[in-house]
Design an enzyme around this catalytic site. Structure first.
Site, PDB file in Angstrom:
ATOM      1  N   GLU A   1       6.140 -11.568  -0.078  1.00 16.16           N
ATOM      2  CA  GLU A   1       6.619 -11.039   1.249  1.00 16.16           C
ATOM      3  C   GLU A   1       7.569 -12.370   1.658  1.00 16.16           C
ATOM      4  O   GLU A   1       7.336 -13.596   1.648  1.00 16.16           O
ATOM      5  CB  GLU A   1       5.304 -10.928   2.219  1.00 16.16           C
ATOM      6  CG  GLU A   1       5.568 -10.687   3.526  1.00 16.16           C
ATOM      7  CD  GLU A   1       4.507 -10.883   4.448  1.00 16.16           C
ATOM      8  OE1 GLU A   1       4.157 -10.376   5.311  1.00 16.16           O
ATOM      9  OE2 GLU A   1       3.411 -11.751   4.078  1.00 16.16           O
TER      10      GLU A   1
ATOM     11  N   LYS B   1       5.028  -2.226   5.542  1.00 16.72           N
ATOM     12  CA  LYS B   1       3.741  -2.670   6.012  1.00 16.72           C
ATOM     13  C   LYS B   1       3.294  -1.865   6.731  1.00 16.72           C
ATOM     14  O   LYS B   1       3.968  -1.442   7.913  1.00 16.72           O
ATOM     15  CB  LYS B   1       3.799  -4.069   6.336  1.00 16.72           C
ATOM     16  CG  LYS B   1       2.541  -4.546   6.512  1.00 16.72           C
ATOM     17  CD  LYS B   1       2.644  -6.352   6.960  1.00 16.72           C
ATOM     18  CE  LYS B   1       1.175  -6.838   7.265  1.00 16.72           C
ATOM     19  NZ  LYS B   1       1.449  -8.367   7.638  1.00 16.72           N
TER      20      LYS B   1
ATOM     21  N   CYS C   1       0.387  -8.946   2.677  1.00 17.87           N
ATOM     22  CA  CYS C   1      -0.339  -9.954   3.346  1.00 17.87           C
ATOM     23  C   CYS C   1      -1.840  -9.361   3.629  1.00 17.87           C
ATOM     24  O   CYS C   1      -2.609  -9.224   3.069  1.00 17.87           O
ATOM     25  CB  CYS C   1       0.518 -10.364   4.575  1.00 17.87           C
ATOM     26  SG  CYS C   1       0.004 -12.220   5.098  1.00 17.87           S
TER      27      CYS C   1
END
Length: 555
Positions: A313, A374, A425
């Site tokens: 990321e 995301k 994440c």
């Protein structure tokens, strides 16, 4: 387990003795509909007060739970922490139980979330205290259900219910530091493939409840001077604990699959001395350089040629669709290594009003193609609820000038010879996001932990990835900008692991699997079923408590 009569005896003996009936007295002006009756006195006193021993138990339970998680990482302490809280609230009223649960939550979340302090001490303290609040109703529920027969079962279900709510409310929840995430290399870990993280939480809490039951039974027998009366209950508790451990050891964990050679790139980040734009360029250049080094090592025969490469990321915070230098740098590195690369990048939405956190499949021939956005951006970090108000009150929120957009589909997409399932994440902490991405033959976690430095946050995230590998029977590739990057086998073993704040290149041949685990098939059903069981137990305990009070109020 133990018999119903024995359990009822346990529950009854935990309560303080009711005071003797008052001596008859003449009616006074204070007598009447609003006067306090003897039964009312009994009701108040039955709840008890915490006292220092119980208060210390509650405080210690939080610290003990924290020590079960990385970086201290002593998993057997998780059931011990659960047991300490159960003993603290045993025989207490719901209000006292709530207070003790809150104390436990404070001493648990403040140290376990200390890495959030890198953002700001206020953010760390506020988040920790908000999380601690969830343990107040948990403590109240535990105080009620420990009055029921077979109470270790109901206490375990209550922990699942608490985590269900905490992982969803508010703003999509924050399921960090669930009990399951402390059990990444224990006999309870294989249960993740059967009922997911919620089942592991349930069994961890059940082990704690059994420990509490055994300790309380032994204490009562010691006080009574008759240790023989504890033999059968203790034997039953030990047998249940042995069954939990033995059952986990008997569950097979997958190790085989179609071999695929993969590479994970950790470019590292500069920490000081550059402006914001310079930081972004340096991070991108670091990942480009590591990828070119990988290509050189392949040509020299030092490492096998990978079939796919994963970047983390934020490997490029420069939008490659609008920044020609970023596009050209990434494209040249991908062409040099000669295989598809999953590139983590921040991009603008078409209207420019928001930012997308993307994992982009970059092909050496055709360039950028499919991508994942995301789906669970972090509140107050990647988007601001109540933006107009908060930006006036807290200047730090000026660093979030635009909200991140939410993706609308899973991260399953083709990368080279296999399908992958991407999560980004903190999404690895959420059951729904990881379950959706388990549709790929290999799972990927792209993350940027540079903000948190060498705190407990990166190793806790790795622990989550290890449990997810077992839960879904998938190899997991964890790519971090600054660490910890890792390659995790489907059975949870660490095949490779980087240091922190160092560049790293990992190349391994890993199994790609498409078979689904039982946990994938049943989905969220075990969590909701266990939470419903907890709710039913609380209702039953409350009704039972109410009926006992009504009997006590009878003149």
């Amino acid at each position: 387990m133990v018999s119903r009569n024995e359990e009822q005896q346990v529950a009854q003996e935990t309560l303080p003795e009711r005071p003797a009936a008052p001596e008859p007295r003449e009616p006074s002006r204070k007598d009447g509909p609003g006067a306090e009756r003897p039964g009312r006195l009994r009701r108040v006193r039955a709840g008890g007060r915490a006292g220092w021993p119980r208060t210390l138990l509650a405080l210690g339970s939080g610290l003990t739970l924290c020590a079960a998680f990385p970086p201290i990482d002593i998993p057997p302490l998780a059931p011990v922490g659960v047991a300490m809280l159960a003993l603290a609230v045993l025989g207490q009223g719901a209000r006292t139980g709530a207070w003790l649960g809150l104390l436990s939550g404070v001493t648990f979340f403040l140290p376990v979330l200390e890495g959030i302090g890198a953002i700001g001490p206020d953010a760390w303290i506020v988040l920790s205290l908000v999380q601690a609040l969830y343990l107040a109703p948990l403590g109240a529920c535990l105080a009620l259900v420990t009055r029921l027969p077979a109470w270790p079962l109901w206490t375990a279900a209550a922990w699942v219910a608490e985590e269900l709510v905490r992982g969803r409310v508010p703003f999509g929840g924050f399921p960090w530091a669930r009990l399951a995430f402390s059990q990444t290399a224990t006999p309870l870990t294989p249960y993740a493939s059967v009922g997911g993280a919620p089942l592991v939480t349930f069994l961890t809490a059940l082990a704690g409840g059994l420990l509490a039951y055994g300790a309380h039974t032994a204490y009562r027998a010691h006080r009574a001077g008759d240790l023989r009366r504890a033999t059968r209950p203790l034997a039953a508790a030990v047998a249940c604990l042995a069954a939990l451990i033995g059952g986990g050891l008997l569950i097979p964990t997958p190790t085989g699959g179609e071999p695929v050679t993969v590479a994970v790139i950790q470019g590292n980040v500069p920490r000081l001395g550059l402006d914001f734009l310079g930081q972004r360029k340096a991070v991108l250049n670091n990942h480009v350089q590591r990828t070119r080094e990988l290509a050189a090592q392949v040509r020299a025969g030092k490492v096998p040629r990978p079939e796919l490469v994963v970047w983390p990321e934020n490997a490029s915070d420069l939008d490659p669709y609008t920044e020609p230098d970023a596009f050209n740098s990434i494209d040249a590195a991908v062409k040099d290594v000669g295989v598809p690369v999953l590139v983590g990048a921040l991009t603008d939405t078409p209207d420019g009003s928001k930012v997308e956190n993307r994992g982009i499949v970059w092909d050496p021939r055709t360039g950028p193609g499919d991508y994942y956005v995301k789906r669970h951006p972090v509140p107050f970090g990647e988007y601001l609820p109540f933006r107009d108000l908060l930006t006036k009150m807290i200047t730090r929120f000026e660093r979030v000038p635009r909200d991140f957009a939410r993706g609308d589909r899973s991260g399953v997409m083709r990368l080279g010879p296999v399908t992958i399932g991407d999560v980004i994440c903190f999404e690895v902490a959420y059951d729904a996001e990881t379950r959706a991405s388990a549709g790929g033959a290999i799972m990927v976690v792209q993350t940027n932990n540079a903000t948190y430095g060498k705190t407990g946050i990166p190793p806790q995230q790795i622990a989550m990835s290890r449990l997810r590998a077992v839960e879904h029977g998938r190899t997991i590739l964890v790519a971090a900008t600054s660490g910890i990057s890792a390659i995790v086998a489907p059975d949870g073993r660490m095949l490779d692991r980087s240091g922190e704040f160092v560049p790293d290149i990992q190349v391994r041949t890993v199994p790609a699997r498409t078979a689904r685990t039982l946990a994938d098939r049943v989905g969220a059903a075990p969590e909701w079923a266990l939470a419903a069981l907890a709710a039913a137990a609380v209702i039953a305990a409350a009704r039972r408590n109410g009926s006992e009070h009504d009997e006590g109020n009878t003149d």
